[in-house]
Design a protein around this motif. Structure first.
Motif, PDB file in Angstrom:
ATOM      1  N   LYS A  22       0.835  -1.210   0.000  1.00 59.43           N
ATOM      2  CA  LYS A  22       0.000   0.000   0.000  1.00 59.43           C
ATOM      3  C   LYS A  22       0.865   1.253   0.000  1.00 59.43           C
ATOM      4  CE  LYS A  22      -2.822   2.242   3.332  1.00 59.43           C
ATOM      5  NZ  LYS A  22      -3.623   2.134   4.540  1.00 59.43           N
ATOM      6  N   HIS A  23       1.908   1.260   0.827  1.00 55.40           N
ATOM      7  CA  HIS A  23       2.786   2.428   0.892  1.00 55.40           C
ATOM      8  C   HIS A  23       3.543   2.628  -0.422  1.00 55.40           C
ATOM      9  CE1 HIS A  23       2.031   3.515   5.017  1.00 55.40           C
ATOM     10  NE2 HIS A  23       2.277   2.280   5.422  1.00 55.40           N
ATOM     11  N   GLU A  24       3.980   1.542  -1.044  1.00 57.41           N
ATOM     12  CA  GLU A  24       4.695   1.649  -2.316  1.00 57.41           C
ATOM     13  C   GLU A  24       3.789   2.196  -3.414  1.00 57.41           C
ATOM     14  OE1 GLU A  24       7.893   1.246  -3.193  1.00 57.41           O
ATOM     15  OE2 GLU A  24       8.338   0.990  -1.073  1.00 57.41           O
ATOM     16  N   VAL A  25       2.560   1.706  -3.473  1.00 60.47           N
ATOM     17  CA  VAL A  25       1.622   2.182  -4.485  1.00 60.47           C
ATOM     18  C   VAL A  25       1.298   3.655  -4.257  1.00 60.47           C
ATOM     19  CG1 VAL A  25      -0.748   1.949  -5.330  1.00 60.47           C
ATOM     20  CG2 VAL A  25       0.642  -0.079  -4.973  1.00 60.47           C
ATOM     21  N   THR A  26       1.068   4.028  -3.015  1.00 59.93           N
ATOM     22  CA  THR A  26       0.763   5.423  -2.689  1.00 59.93           C
ATOM     23  C   THR A  26       1.950   6.328  -3.017  1.00 59.93           C
ATOM     24  OG1 THR A  26      -0.689   4.686  -0.905  1.00 59.93           O
ATOM     25  CG2 THR A  26       0.026   6.974  -0.846  1.00 59.93           C
ATOM     26  N   LYS A  27       3.149   5.892  -2.663  1.00 64.37           N
ATOM     27  CA  LYS A  27       4.348   6.678  -2.938  1.00 64.37           C
ATOM     28  C   LYS A  27       4.545   6.863  -4.441  1.00 64.37           C
ATOM     29  CE  LYS A  27       9.343   6.445  -2.253  1.00 64.37           C
ATOM     30  NZ  LYS A  27      10.431   5.606  -1.748  1.00 64.37           N
ATOM     31  N   SER A  28       4.362   5.796  -5.189  1.00 57.86           N
ATOM     32  CA  SER A  28       4.514   5.864  -6.645  1.00 57.86           C
ATOM     33  C   SER A  28       3.468   6.783  -7.265  1.00 57.86           C
ATOM     34  CB  SER A  28       4.410   4.465  -7.237  1.00 57.86           C
ATOM     35  OG  SER A  28       4.426   4.516  -8.635  1.00 57.86           O
ATOM     36  N   ALA A  29       2.241   6.687  -6.784  1.00 60.05           N
ATOM     37  CA  ALA A  29       1.170   7.525  -7.317  1.00 60.05           C
ATOM     38  C   ALA A  29       1.416   8.998  -6.999  1.00 60.05           C
ATOM     39  CB  ALA A  29      -0.166   7.082  -6.749  1.00 60.05           C
ATOM     40  N   GLN A  30       1.914   9.284  -5.818  1.00 59.79           N
ATOM     41  CA  GLN A  30       2.191  10.676  -5.455  1.00 59.79           C
ATOM     42  C   GLN A  30       3.364  11.232  -6.255  1.00 59.79           C
ATOM     43  OE1 GLN A  30       2.668  10.574  -1.208  1.00 59.79           O
ATOM     44  NE2 GLN A  30       0.480  10.813  -0.824  1.00 59.79           N
ATOM     45  N   ASN A  76       4.099  10.475  -9.254  1.00 59.67           N
ATOM     46  CA  ASN A  76       3.634  10.693 -10.620  1.00 59.67           C
ATOM     47  C   ASN A  76       2.404  11.594 -10.688  1.00 59.67           C
ATOM     48  OD1 ASN A  76       5.639   9.021 -11.799  1.00 59.67           O
ATOM     49  ND2 ASN A  76       4.467   7.233 -11.167  1.00 59.67           N
ATOM     50  N   ASN A  77       2.029  12.175  -9.556  1.00 62.53           N
ATOM     51  CA  ASN A  77       0.871  13.074  -9.456  1.00 62.53           C
ATOM     52  C   ASN A  77      -0.409  12.431  -9.992  1.00 62.53           C
ATOM     53  OD1 ASN A  77       2.361  15.170  -8.291  1.00 62.53           O
ATOM     54  ND2 ASN A  77       3.053  15.855 -10.299  1.00 62.53           N
ATOM     55  N   ILE A  78      -0.597  11.173  -9.676  1.00 64.86           N
ATOM     56  CA  ILE A  78      -1.787  10.448 -10.128  1.00 64.86           C
ATOM     57  C   ILE A  78      -2.920  10.558  -9.121  1.00 64.86           C
ATOM     58  CG2 ILE A  78      -2.701   8.161 -10.678  1.00 64.86           C
ATOM     59  CD1 ILE A  78       0.075   7.463 -11.740  1.00 64.86           C
ATOM     60  N   VAL A  79      -2.578  10.608  -7.859  1.00 67.87           N
ATOM     61  CA  VAL A  79      -3.574  10.544  -6.799  1.00 67.87           C
ATOM     62  C   VAL A  79      -3.888  11.940  -6.282  1.00 67.87           C
ATOM     63  CG1 VAL A  79      -4.037   9.665  -4.479  1.00 67.87           C
ATOM     64  CG2 VAL A  79      -2.816   8.268  -6.115  1.00 67.87           C
ATOM     65  N   ASP A  80      -5.168  12.207  -6.119  1.00 72.47           N
ATOM     66  CA  ASP A  80      -5.611  13.441  -5.473  1.00 72.47           C
ATOM     67  C   ASP A  80      -5.573  13.183  -3.971  1.00 72.47           C
ATOM     68  OD1 ASP A  80      -6.706  15.825  -4.725  1.00 72.47           O
ATOM     69  OD2 ASP A  80      -8.719  15.382  -5.457  1.00 72.47           O
ATOM     70  N   THR A  81      -4.610  13.758  -3.278  1.00 67.55           N
ATOM     71  CA  THR A  81      -4.410  13.442  -1.866  1.00 67.55           C
ATOM     72  C   THR A  81      -5.574  13.887  -0.997  1.00 67.55           C
ATOM     73  OG1 THR A  81      -3.131  15.472  -1.583  1.00 67.55           O
ATOM     74  CG2 THR A  81      -1.902  13.446  -2.018  1.00 67.55           C
ATOM     75  N   ASP A  82      -6.270  14.967  -1.377  1.00 67.13           N
ATOM     76  CA  ASP A  82      -7.423  15.397  -0.589  1.00 67.13           C
ATOM     77  C   ASP A  82      -8.534  14.355  -0.645  1.00 67.13           C
ATOM     78  OD1 ASP A  82      -6.202  17.767   0.158  1.00 67.13           O
ATOM     79  OD2 ASP A  82      -6.992  18.864  -1.573  1.00 67.13           O
ATOM     80  N   LEU A  83      -8.757  13.812  -1.815  1.00 67.37           N
ATOM     81  CA  LEU A  83      -9.786  12.782  -1.973  1.00 67.37           C
ATOM     82  C   LEU A  83      -9.427  11.536  -1.175  1.00 67.37           C
ATOM     83  CD1 LEU A  83     -12.373  11.770  -3.331  1.00 67.37           C
ATOM     84  CD2 LEU A  83     -10.951  11.009  -5.238  1.00 67.37           C
ATOM     85  N   THR A  84      -8.171  11.116  -1.261  1.00 65.23           N
ATOM     86  CA  THR A  84      -7.771   9.921  -0.522  1.00 65.23           C
ATOM     87  C   THR A  84      -7.825  10.147   0.981  1.00 65.23           C
ATOM     88  OG1 THR A  84      -5.443  10.552  -0.772  1.00 65.23           O
ATOM     89  CG2 THR A  84      -6.316   8.989  -2.363  1.00 65.23           C
TER      90      THR A  84
END
Length: 96
Positions: free
Chosen positions: A53-61, A63-71
């Motif tokens: 989970k941490h690796e996926v989140t780190k990778s997404a952040q 690459n600016n894929i994840v909207d951190t406010d939404l998550t």
């Protein structure tokens, strides 16, 4: 809300019978070792899941894929539901 919960639709009599069979098959002296091994296995699985989970989140952040406010909002909702479930299951555990 659910008033009573059953563990995998198994009643108290069935649980006692299953525990009796486990004691007969493995012996009373091996049950703590089996429980300890299961606990370690569950902990290792949880740690591996958290690492992924941490690796996926780190990778997404990165690459600016994840909207951190939404998550963060989703994580807040999940934690609230988790707390409600723990409160409910705590009252069940106290009654048993």
């Amino acid at each position: 809300m659910i008033q009573s919960a059953t563990l995998l639709f198994i009643g108290g009599t069935e649980v006692v019978f299953i525990l009796f069979i486990v004691v007969l098959v493995f012996g009373a002296d091996k049950i703590p070792d089996i429980a300890r091994g299961l606990g370690k296995g569950m902990r290792a699985l949880k740690d591996a899941t958290n690492d992924i989970k941490h690796e996926v989140t780190k990778s997404a952040q990165e690459n600016n894929i994840v909207d951190t406010d939404l998550t963060k909002n989703i994580e807040k909702e999940i934690n609230e539901v988790k707390d409600e479930i723990e409160d409910f299951s705590g009252s069940i555990k106290r009654k048993m």
